[in-house]
Design an enzyme around this catalytic site. Structure first.
Site, PDB file in Angstrom:
ATOM      1  N   CYS A 146       0.807  -1.388   0.116  1.00 48.34           N
ATOM      2  CA  CYS A 146      -0.103   0.068   0.117  1.00 48.34           C
ATOM      3  C   CYS A 146       0.768   1.323   0.172  1.00 48.34           C
ATOM      4  O   CYS A 146       0.269   2.364  -0.277  1.00 48.34           O
ATOM      5  CB  CYS A 146      -0.883   0.086   1.312  1.00 48.34           C
ATOM      6  SG  CYS A 146      -2.299  -1.391   1.086  1.00 48.34           S
ATOM      7  N   ASP A 184     -14.608   6.900   1.401  1.00 45.16           N
ATOM      8  CA  ASP A 184     -14.696   5.752   2.124  1.00 45.16           C
ATOM      9  C   ASP A 184     -14.136   4.669   1.542  1.00 45.16           C
ATOM     10  O   ASP A 184     -13.492   4.746   0.574  1.00 45.16           O
ATOM     11  CB  ASP A 184     -16.234   5.700   2.205  1.00 45.16           C
ATOM     12  CG  ASP A 184     -16.564   5.209   3.648  1.00 45.16           C
ATOM     13  OD1 ASP A 184     -15.910   4.225   4.314  1.00 45.16           O
ATOM     14  OD2 ASP A 184     -17.521   5.675   4.174  1.00 45.16           O
ATOM     15  N   HIS A 216      -8.438 -10.613 -14.464  1.00 44.59           N
ATOM     16  CA  HIS A 216      -7.783 -10.202 -15.838  1.00 44.59           C
ATOM     17  C   HIS A 216      -6.435  -9.886 -15.553  1.00 44.59           C
ATOM     18  O   HIS A 216      -5.961  -9.622 -14.415  1.00 44.59           O
ATOM     19  CB  HIS A 216      -8.431  -8.686 -16.090  1.00 44.59           C
ATOM     20  CG  HIS A 216      -8.043  -7.965 -17.290  1.00 44.59           C
ATOM     21  ND1 HIS A 216      -8.267  -8.528 -18.779  1.00 44.59           N
ATOM     22  CD2 HIS A 216      -7.362  -7.069 -17.683  1.00 44.59           C
ATOM     23  CE1 HIS A 216      -7.744  -8.107 -19.543  1.00 44.59           C
ATOM     24  NE2 HIS A 216      -7.060  -6.875 -18.838  1.00 44.59           N
ATOM     25  N   ASP A 226     -10.455   0.757   7.554  1.00 46.58           N
ATOM     26  CA  ASP A 226      -9.482  -0.023   7.952  1.00 46.58           C
ATOM     27  C   ASP A 226      -8.063   0.892   7.517  1.00 46.58           C
ATOM     28  O   ASP A 226      -8.169   1.779   6.737  1.00 46.58           O
ATOM     29  CB  ASP A 226      -9.587  -1.204   7.087  1.00 46.58           C
ATOM     30  CG  ASP A 226      -9.313  -1.024   5.422  1.00 46.58           C
ATOM     31  OD1 ASP A 226      -9.744   0.019   4.797  1.00 46.58           O
ATOM     32  OD2 ASP A 226      -8.795  -1.764   4.729  1.00 46.58           O
TER      33      ASP A 226
END
Length: 355
Positions: free
Chosen positions: A17, A49, A138, A225
């Protein structure tokens, strides 16, 4: 290229991330794009969000999200499992249950097929642990590997959580330890111990399903989160959405290792930390708090825990229930929501305290 010679993290400039576009830059990119009004679209991208929510019936809403990133671990199975757990997390943050997922994958043309297979197997196993199914996907060729999922789940609209529903006085509980961003950066510099790597990977592979299944039984008002925008960035979105402020005890969270602060002092920090600081620092009061502690709170987390705003009368019971579950035993009270006193133009949204 032989499978044994592949070091996945060496093929990526940013890990996990930490590769996310910064919150400030993302806001600019989306600033003049309008969400088409639809009474059934309960949550769109304009809400900052965790996932979109579309009402299907009075009792069922569709939760939609997508997440993928470059390698965060060298072991391909571990990387696939972490990427899947991270993508599934957005559905859990809305209070939903994942049902189907699609693979999203990019791999170099010369990557050994057994490495690709193991990445996919890690993702499949984690999705099945979530009680969902992978139904296709994909893939493309790219010089840098990337993997993740598009996930669809369901939630009852009347029981849906958002990141903007917190009340003043709510207790903030974080369900996982912090420090992933620092440790995964230290791995690239050969400065993380085997125990720290194991702790970080185990945390990232743990589904937020277990925390979600417990929190739905309590008076929870808001959830998000903690991932690429860091604890500070995601908490700031929670504060702004509810027009509240927050107080965070920097000693409150569990940390994956006390070594993360030494690493932070040495500058072993992901690039995403600086993006997060640039965006959110002006909203944070950190008087008297050591720089390295603040840096860790601004570090991107990958597949991080749920940040839960719970009514104070339910906080102790929720924390006890979380800590009693082996999968969520790192849960800690980290702070509380407070009224926002906009007395000056530079009024802070988040105040850091110690002890």
């Amino acid at each position: 290229m032989a499978a044994k010679d592949v070091k996945l993290t060496k093929l990526a400039e940013c890990a996990g991330c930490g590769a996310k576009v910064g919150a400030g830059e993302l806001a600019k990119l989306l600033s003049d794009i309008k969400v088409r009004k639809n009474p059934n679209l309960l949550v769109g991208f304009d809400k900052a969000d965790d996932a979109a929510v579309y009402k299907v019936t009075d009792d069922i809403a569709l939760v939609e999200t997508i997440d993928f990133f470059p390698p965060i671990a060298d072991d391909p199975y571990t990387y696939g499992a972490i990427a899947a757990a991270n993508a599934l997390s957005d559905v859990y943050a809305m209070g939903g249950e994942p049902k189907v997922a699609l693979n999203v994958m990019a791999v170099p043309e010369d990557m050994p097929s057994e490495v690709v297979h193991e990445i996919l197997r890690g993702g499949y196993d984690k999705v099945y642990e979530a009680g969902a199914n992978i139904v296709g996907g994909h893939s493309i060729y790219d010089s840098e590997p990337k993997y993740g999922l598009a996930v669809s789940g369901f939630v009852n609209p009347s029981k849906m959580y958002t990141n903007s529903g917190a009340h003043a006085g709510d207790v903030l509980i974080l369900t996982k330890a912090l420090g992933v961003g620092v440790i995964t950066t230290a791995v690239k510099a050969n400065m993380a111990t085997a125990e720290e790597i194991d702790a970080a990977e185990s945390s990232m592979m743990t589904l937020n399903r277990y925390a979600r299944d417990i929190m739905v039984n309590f008076d929870v008002h808001a959830v998000t989160d903690v991932t690429g925008f860091s604890l500070m960035g995601h908490l700031l979105e929670m504060c702004q959405g509810a027009d509240l402020a927050a107080e965070i005890n920097v000693d409150g969270p569990e940390f994956l290792s006390p070594h993360v602060f030494e690493l932070a002092r040495l500058g072993i920090l992901p690039a995403g930390m600086y993006r997060n600081r640039h965006y959110a620092e002006k909203y944070v009061e950190a008087t008297g708090i050591a720089r390295e502690r603040v840096d860790v709170l601004f570090c991107p987390e990958t597949s991080g825990g749920l940040l839960i705003a719970v009514a104070p009368e339910d906080a102790d019971a929720l924390l006890s229930a979380l800590c009693a579950d082996e999968q969520v035993s790192s849960a800690r009270v980290v702070g509380r929501m407070t009224e926002y006193e906009e007395s000056t133009q530079d009024a802070k949204r988040i105040r850091l305290v110690q002890g």
